[in-house]
Design a protein around this motif. Sequence first.
Motif, PDB file in Angstrom:
ATOM      1  N   PHE A  84      17.681  17.412  30.210  1.00 59.77           N
ATOM      2  CA  PHE A  84      18.597  16.664  29.340  1.00 59.77           C
ATOM      3  C   PHE A  84      19.778  16.120  30.150  1.00 59.77           C
ATOM      4  O   PHE A  84      20.221  14.992  29.931  1.00 59.77           O
ATOM      5  CB  PHE A  84      19.080  17.555  28.190  1.00 59.77           C
ATOM      6  N   TYR A  85      20.276  16.896  31.101  1.00 59.52           N
ATOM      7  CA  TYR A  85      21.357  16.436  31.972  1.00 59.52           C
ATOM      8  C   TYR A  85      20.883  15.283  32.859  1.00 59.52           C
ATOM      9  O   TYR A  85      21.645  14.341  33.132  1.00 59.52           O
ATOM     10  CB  TYR A  85      21.871  17.605  32.817  1.00 59.52           C
ATOM     11  N   ALA A  86      19.641  15.344  33.316  1.00 59.99           N
ATOM     12  CA  ALA A  86      19.099  14.304  34.199  1.00 59.99           C
ATOM     13  C   ALA A  86      19.002  12.956  33.491  1.00 59.99           C
ATOM     14  O   ALA A  86      19.041  11.908  34.154  1.00 59.99           O
ATOM     15  CB  ALA A  86      17.731  14.721  34.727  1.00 59.99           C
ATOM     16  N   ILE A  87      18.872  12.973  32.178  1.00 60.08           N
ATOM     17  CA  ILE A  87      18.827  11.709  31.433  1.00 60.08           C
ATOM     18  C   ILE A  87      20.085  10.890  31.700  1.00 60.08           C
ATOM     19  O   ILE A  87      20.039   9.666  31.883  1.00 60.08           O
ATOM     20  CB  ILE A  87      18.673  11.969  29.920  1.00 60.08           C
ATOM     21  N   PHE A  88      21.226  11.555  31.748  1.00 62.31           N
ATOM     22  CA  PHE A  88      22.508  10.850  31.872  1.00 62.31           C
ATOM     23  C   PHE A  88      22.905  10.607  33.326  1.00 62.31           C
ATOM     24  O   PHE A  88      23.985  10.095  33.592  1.00 62.31           O
ATOM     25  CB  PHE A  88      23.585  11.625  31.121  1.00 62.31           C
ATOM     26  N   GLN A  89      22.035  10.955  34.264  1.00 62.55           N
ATOM     27  CA  GLN A  89      22.278  10.662  35.674  1.00 62.55           C
ATOM     28  C   GLN A  89      21.527   9.413  36.113  1.00 62.55           C
ATOM     29  O   GLN A  89      21.101   9.303  37.256  1.00 62.55           O
ATOM     30  CB  GLN A  89      21.856  11.875  36.525  1.00 62.55           C
ATOM     31  N   TYR A  90      21.374   8.446  35.199  1.00 62.87           N
ATOM     32  CA  TYR A  90      20.573   7.250  35.472  1.00 62.87           C
ATOM     33  C   TYR A  90      21.183   6.359  36.542  1.00 62.87           C
ATOM     34  O   TYR A  90      20.487   5.559  37.146  1.00 62.87           O
ATOM     35  CB  TYR A  90      20.336   6.455  34.186  1.00 62.87           C
ATOM     36  N   LYS A  91      22.481   6.473  36.809  1.00 61.92           N
ATOM     37  CA  LYS A  91      23.102   5.640  37.835  1.00 61.92           C
ATOM     38  C   LYS A  91      22.808   6.150  39.243  1.00 61.92           C
ATOM     39  O   LYS A  91      22.928   5.409  40.205  1.00 61.92           O
ATOM     40  CB  LYS A  91      24.610   5.591  37.626  1.00 61.92           C
ATOM     41  N   ASN A  92      22.428   7.421  39.362  1.00 66.05           N
ATOM     42  CA  ASN A  92      22.122   8.019  40.657  1.00 66.05           C
ATOM     43  C   ASN A  92      20.692   8.556  40.627  1.00 66.05           C
ATOM     44  O   ASN A  92      20.458   9.701  40.251  1.00 66.05           O
ATOM     45  CB  ASN A  92      23.123   9.125  40.974  1.00 66.05           C
TER      46      ASN A  92
END
Length: 169
Positions: A84-92
Motif C-alpha cells: 500500500f505504501y509502494a502505491i504512493f511512491q510512483y514518483k520514484n
Amino acid sequence: MIQRVQTIFLFLITVAMCLALANPIWEKAGTQSPAMAHLSALQYTQEQIVTPQPGLPVQTAPATYADTVWYLALLIALVGLVSFYAIFQYKNRLTQTALCAVNALMLTAIMGIILYKTLYAGKVYGNPADQGTFLTGFYAIIAALVFNALANRFIRRDEKLVRGSDRLR
C-alpha cells in the motif's frame, strides 16, 4: 502517475493480504470424525477426540491444542502495508522496485512458514498420507506472489520507457 497498471497490482496485493488475514489457510481431518487441525494467520489448532479409559467418565468435548503463529500474521500485515505504501511512491520507481523486492522476500518467508506448519508439523496429525486441504487464505497468498511479480515487471517497464525517452532528448 498513480493511475498506472502497477498501482492496480499493488492494491490487489493489499486486498489479497487482507483476505489471507481474514480467512483460514489450511485444514486437515483427524482420524476420527469431528477432529480437525486448522491453520489461520493467527493460530494453529488441533482438536482430538479423547478416547475414554475403562472406569472413567466419558468426555464429550474434544481436547484442543493451540499454538499462536503471530509472526505469520505480522508478516502478512507487513506485506499489505508495504504494498500500500509502494502505491504512493510512483514518483520514484526505484523505491517501488525495492519495496517489491522486500515484499517478495516476505512472501517467500510466509510460504515457507505455511509449508513447514502444514507439511511437517501437520503431517503427524491424523493420517500421515493426507496432506490436508489448502483454503482461501493460502490461495490469496499465492495470488499476492503473482501480483507482486506483475507489479515489479510493470514498474521496470515504466523505468525502461522513461530512460529510453531521456536518451532521445
